[in-house]
Design an enzyme around this catalytic site. Structure first.
Site, PDB file in Angstrom:
ATOM      1  NE  ARG A  13     126.336  39.449  90.440  1.00 57.63           N
ATOM      2  CZ  ARG A  13     126.508  40.438  91.308  1.00 57.63           C
ATOM      3  NH1 ARG A  13     127.191  40.201  92.416  1.00 57.63           N
ATOM      4  NH2 ARG A  13     126.018  41.636  91.086  1.00 57.63           N
ATOM      5  CB  SER A  14     119.797  37.194  89.522  1.00 55.12           C
ATOM      6  OG  SER A  14     119.520  38.225  88.619  1.00 55.12           O
ATOM      7  CG  ASP A 122     129.224  42.765  89.314  1.00 59.71           C
ATOM      8  OD1 ASP A 122     129.103  42.141  88.238  1.00 59.71           O
ATOM      9  OD2 ASP A 122     128.840  43.931  89.483  1.00 59.71           O
TER      10      ASP A 122
HETATM   11  P1  4NP Z   1     124.765  41.328  87.520  1.00 65.77           P
HETATM   12  O1  4NP Z   1     126.033  42.042  86.828  1.00 65.77           O
HETATM   13  O2  4NP Z   1     124.389  42.211  88.701  1.00 65.77           O
HETATM   14  O3  4NP Z   1     125.287  40.012  87.948  1.00 65.77           O
HETATM   15  O4  4NP Z   1     123.689  41.253  86.462  1.00 65.77           O
HETATM   16  C1  4NP Z   1     126.018  43.378  86.415  1.00 65.77           C
HETATM   17  C2  4NP Z   1     125.411  43.722  85.231  1.00 65.77           C
HETATM   18  C3  4NP Z   1     125.417  45.032  84.806  1.00 65.77           C
HETATM   19  C4  4NP Z   1     126.033  45.995  85.582  1.00 65.77           C
HETATM   20  C5  4NP Z   1     126.644  45.652  86.772  1.00 65.77           C
HETATM   21  C6  4NP Z   1     126.627  44.339  87.200  1.00 65.77           C
HETATM   22  N1  4NP Z   1     126.068  47.340  85.129  1.00 65.77           N
HETATM   23  O5  4NP Z   1     126.724  48.171  85.782  1.00 65.77           O
HETATM   24  O6  4NP Z   1     125.447  47.672  84.091  1.00 65.77           O
END
Ligand code: 4NP
Length: 149
Positions: A13-14, A122
């Site tokens: 997302r970011s 997410d």
């Molecule tokens: P983000 O998504 O927070 O939008 O970058 C995710 C990326 C990786 C993980 C969880 C959310 N992970 O558990 O590795």
């Protein structure tokens, strides 16, 4: 204006928010600094998730050169706004704030949108979630520019 976007991994997302706002800021000749970070450490040094890169490309953006990094409390000194994607990121960032000045810098991304939805979902476990994420970020970044330009 110096803006830091924060999510959990800093790969979905970011970095997409960073890429979208960077392009708008460039097109409008605004002298803003934009970066992104994750509250977690798993993806430090990694390029954005291939699904985020593909979604960005679909809308004419190249985010392939961005690299994951972890949020640090030192970021409070470097940014005017620290904008989190969901409530969990918001709580984790706020927990590192030293004082009211730091606390006031922390906002939820969708607080800038009129929509009733409060969190950018997410998409890590949902291949089909990236389009909705893009649309939410596109709207919120428009509102951010309206509010702070
Ligand atoms: P983000 O998504 O927070 O939008 O970058 C995710 C990326 C990786 C993980 C969880 C959310 N992970 O558990 O590795």
């Amino acid at each position: 204006m110096k803006i830091l976007f924060v999510c959990l991994g800093n790969i979905c997302r970011s970095p997409l928010a960073e890429g979208i706002l960077r392009e708008k800021v460039k097109n409008q000749h605004l002298d803003w600094k934009i970066d992104s970070a994750g509250t977690g450490s798993w993806h430090i040094g990694e390029a954005p998730d291939p699904r985020s890169q593909a979604k960005a490309r679909e809308y004419g953006l190249d985010i392939s050169d961005l690299r994951g990094r972890q949020f640090s409390k030192l970021d409070f000194d470097d940014y005017d706004l620290i904008i989190t994607m969901d409530r969990s990121n918001y709580k984790n960032v706020l927990a590192l704030a030293d004082d009211g000045i730091d606390q006031n810098k922390v906002k939820m991304m969708l607080s800038f949108n009129p929509d009733p939805i409060e969190e950018v979902p997410d998409p890590y476990w949902d291949d089909d979630g990236f389009e909705q994420v893009y649309q939410l970020l596109d709207k919120a970044t428009d509102e951010l520019i309206k509010q702070y330009q």
